[in-house]
Scaffold this motif. Structure first.
Motif, PDB file in Angstrom:
ATOM      1  N   GLU A  93       0.832  -1.207   0.000  1.00 14.51           N
ATOM      2  CA  GLU A  93       0.000   0.000   0.000  1.00 14.51           C
ATOM      3  C   GLU A  93       0.868   1.260   0.000  1.00 14.51           C
ATOM      4  OE1 GLU A  93      -2.189  -3.382   1.923  1.00 14.51           O
ATOM      5  OE2 GLU A  93      -0.207  -2.491   2.167  1.00 14.51           O
ATOM      6  N   VAL A  94       1.989   1.225   0.691  1.00 15.30           N
ATOM      7  CA  VAL A  94       2.899   2.375   0.726  1.00 15.30           C
ATOM      8  C   VAL A  94       3.579   2.528  -0.629  1.00 15.30           C
ATOM      9  CG1 VAL A  94       4.984   3.348   1.782  1.00 15.30           C
ATOM     10  CG2 VAL A  94       3.266   2.211   3.221  1.00 15.30           C
ATOM     11  N   THR A  95       4.063   1.422  -1.176  1.00 13.93           N
ATOM     12  CA  THR A  95       4.709   1.464  -2.490  1.00 13.93           C
ATOM     13  C   THR A  95       3.740   1.978  -3.551  1.00 13.93           C
ATOM     14  OG1 THR A  95       6.131  -0.378  -1.852  1.00 13.93           O
ATOM     15  CG2 THR A  95       5.941   0.080  -4.201  1.00 13.93           C
ATOM     16  N   SER A  96       2.501   1.521  -3.500  1.00 13.86           N
ATOM     17  CA  SER A  96       1.483   1.968  -4.454  1.00 13.86           C
ATOM     18  C   SER A  96       1.241   3.473  -4.346  1.00 13.86           C
ATOM     19  CB  SER A  96       0.183   1.196  -4.214  1.00 13.86           C
ATOM     20  OG  SER A  96      -0.811   1.638  -5.092  1.00 13.86           O
ATOM     21  N   LYS A  97       1.152   3.979  -3.126  1.00  9.03           N
ATOM     22  CA  LYS A  97       0.943   5.418  -2.900  1.00  9.03           C
ATOM     23  C   LYS A  97       2.130   6.224  -3.439  1.00  9.03           C
ATOM     24  CE  LYS A  97      -1.916   7.706  -0.668  1.00  9.03           C
ATOM     25  NZ  LYS A  97      -3.174   8.269  -1.146  1.00  9.03           N
ATOM     26  N   ILE A  98       3.335   5.738  -3.216  1.00 10.61           N
ATOM     27  CA  ILE A  98       4.529   6.420  -3.729  1.00 10.61           C
ATOM     28  C   ILE A  98       4.489   6.455  -5.255  1.00 10.61           C
ATOM     29  CG2 ILE A  98       7.049   6.226  -3.983  1.00 10.61           C
ATOM     30  CD1 ILE A  98       7.060   5.109  -1.072  1.00 10.61           C
ATOM     31  N   ASN A  99       4.117   5.334  -5.862  1.00 11.66           N
ATOM     32  CA  ASN A  99       4.079   5.263  -7.327  1.00 11.66           C
ATOM     33  C   ASN A  99       3.030   6.170  -7.947  1.00 11.66           C
ATOM     34  OD1 ASN A  99       6.197   3.450  -7.379  1.00 11.66           O
ATOM     35  ND2 ASN A  99       4.858   1.654  -7.394  1.00 11.66           N
ATOM     36  N   LYS A 133      10.743  14.103   2.700  1.00 16.57           N
ATOM     37  CA  LYS A 133      10.699  13.076   3.736  1.00 16.57           C
ATOM     38  C   LYS A 133       9.215  12.891   4.023  1.00 16.57           C
ATOM     39  CE  LYS A 133      13.912  13.088   6.749  1.00 16.57           C
ATOM     40  NZ  LYS A 133      14.790  13.434   7.868  1.00 16.57           N
ATOM     41  N   VAL A 134       8.696  11.696   3.737  1.00 15.88           N
ATOM     42  CA  VAL A 134       7.261  11.440   3.840  1.00 15.88           C
ATOM     43  C   VAL A 134       7.031  10.300   4.822  1.00 15.88           C
ATOM     44  CG1 VAL A 134       5.144  10.935   2.567  1.00 15.88           C
ATOM     45  CG2 VAL A 134       7.014  12.154   1.421  1.00 15.88           C
ATOM     46  N   PHE A 135       6.061  10.504   5.724  1.00 17.27           N
ATOM     47  CA  PHE A 135       5.704   9.500   6.719  1.00 17.27           C
ATOM     48  C   PHE A 135       4.381   8.861   6.310  1.00 17.27           C
ATOM     49  CE2 PHE A 135       8.563  12.430   8.670  1.00 17.27           C
ATOM     50  CZ  PHE A 135       9.358  11.651   9.489  1.00 17.27           C
ATOM     51  N   PHE A 136       4.360   7.533   6.269  1.00 18.60           N
ATOM     52  CA  PHE A 136       3.191   6.768   5.835  1.00 18.60           C
ATOM     53  C   PHE A 136       2.716   5.841   6.951  1.00 18.60           C
ATOM     54  CE2 PHE A 136       5.592   7.582   1.958  1.00 18.60           C
ATOM     55  CZ  PHE A 136       4.618   7.936   1.038  1.00 18.60           C
ATOM     56  N   SER A 137       1.398   5.601   6.965  1.00 16.61           N
ATOM     57  CA  SER A 137       0.855   4.535   7.812  1.00 16.61           C
ATOM     58  C   SER A 137       1.072   3.211   7.092  1.00 16.61           C
ATOM     59  CB  SER A 137      -0.641   4.759   8.046  1.00 16.61           C
ATOM     60  OG  SER A 137      -1.358   4.510   6.840  1.00 16.61           O
ATOM     61  N   THR A 138       0.793   2.109   7.751  1.00 15.95           N
ATOM     62  CA  THR A 138       0.945   0.798   7.119  1.00 15.95           C
ATOM     63  C   THR A 138      -0.048   0.602   5.972  1.00 15.95           C
ATOM     64  OG1 THR A 138      -0.528  -0.182   8.762  1.00 15.95           O
ATOM     65  CG2 THR A 138       1.832  -0.313   9.201  1.00 15.95           C
ATOM     66  N   THR A 139      -1.115   1.409   5.960  1.00 16.78           N
ATOM     67  CA  THR A 139      -2.113   1.300   4.900  1.00 16.78           C
ATOM     68  C   THR A 139      -1.839   2.252   3.734  1.00 16.78           C
ATOM     69  OG1 THR A 139      -3.555   2.925   5.971  1.00 16.78           O
ATOM     70  CG2 THR A 139      -3.906   0.591   6.529  1.00 16.78           C
ATOM     71  N   GLY A 140      -0.715   2.965   3.779  1.00 23.36           N
ATOM     72  CA  GLY A 140      -0.346   3.851   2.686  1.00 23.36           C
ATOM     73  C   GLY A 140      -0.829   5.280   2.823  1.00 23.36           C
ATOM     74  N   GLU A 141      -1.480   5.589   3.924  1.00 22.39           N
ATOM     75  CA  GLU A 141      -1.936   6.964   4.161  1.00 22.39           C
ATOM     76  C   GLU A 141      -0.729   7.853   4.433  1.00 22.39           C
ATOM     77  OE1 GLU A 141      -4.549   9.495   7.452  1.00 22.39           O
ATOM     78  OE2 GLU A 141      -4.406   7.306   7.616  1.00 22.39           O
ATOM     79  N   ILE A 142      -0.716   9.037   3.808  1.00 25.02           N
ATOM     80  CA  ILE A 142       0.352  10.006   4.068  1.00 25.02           C
ATOM     81  C   ILE A 142       0.021  10.704   5.384  1.00 25.02           C
ATOM     82  CG2 ILE A 142       1.490  12.121   3.300  1.00 25.02           C
ATOM     83  CD1 ILE A 142       0.867  11.222   0.402  1.00 25.02           C
TER      84      ILE A 142
END
Length: 148
Positions: A93-99, A133-142
């Motif tokens: 989910e984090v990788t997807s959000k970054i992409n 520098k971006v902080f994400f939750s485990t579900t990909g939320e910024i």
């Protein structure tokens, strides 16, 4: 006015305490903290201790250059653990959000941060024009982002 000055003085005192951790020798770390650390991370190398307010901070490596930083309370309980991880270990989910949100940036570094049961990821993203520098939750939320 007097309350504001007191509040400002208190805040400055807290900031100075938080930002000026003091290097200490391993022998100055309480045995309960030291023993818990050794038990939890027996393969730790390059160990450096600091007194951070009333808590104990330890920087160390495991394996070939995998950095860790942990804060313990005086009773030996882990308060916070930051560890470098590879981008391949990010949740999908984090990788997807970054992409999708940062498609023009590449990943320069990743930390997994655990505080209690909460896990977040700090991802350094960059290209030739900008750094974030971006902080994400485990579900990909910024959760938070900082333009470096």
């Amino acid at each position: 006015m007097k309350k504001q000055i007191t509040l400002i003085a208190t805040v400055l005192s807290l900031i100075s305490t938080a930002t000026f951790a003091q290097d200490i020798h391993a022998s100055e770390v309480p045995s309960v903290v030291s023993n818990n650390f050794k038990k939890q991370f027996p393969k730790a190398t390059d160990i450096e201790w600091e007194l951070d307010g009333e808590n104990f901070n330890v920087d160390f490596e495991i394996g070939w250059g995998t950095d860790h930083e942990i804060w313990y309370d005086a009773a030996g309980n882990i308060l916070k653990h930051e560890e470098e991880i590879s981008k391949g270990n990010l949740p999908n989910e984090v990788t997807s959000k970054i992409n999708t949100e940062f498609k023009d940036l590449s990943i320069d570094g990743v930390k997994k941060i655990t505080e209690g049961k909460q896990v977040t990821y700090e991802v350094e993203l960059e290209n030739y024009k900008e750094e974030w520098k971006v902080f994400f939750s485990t579900t990909g939320e910024i959760l938070h982002k900082i333009n470096d």
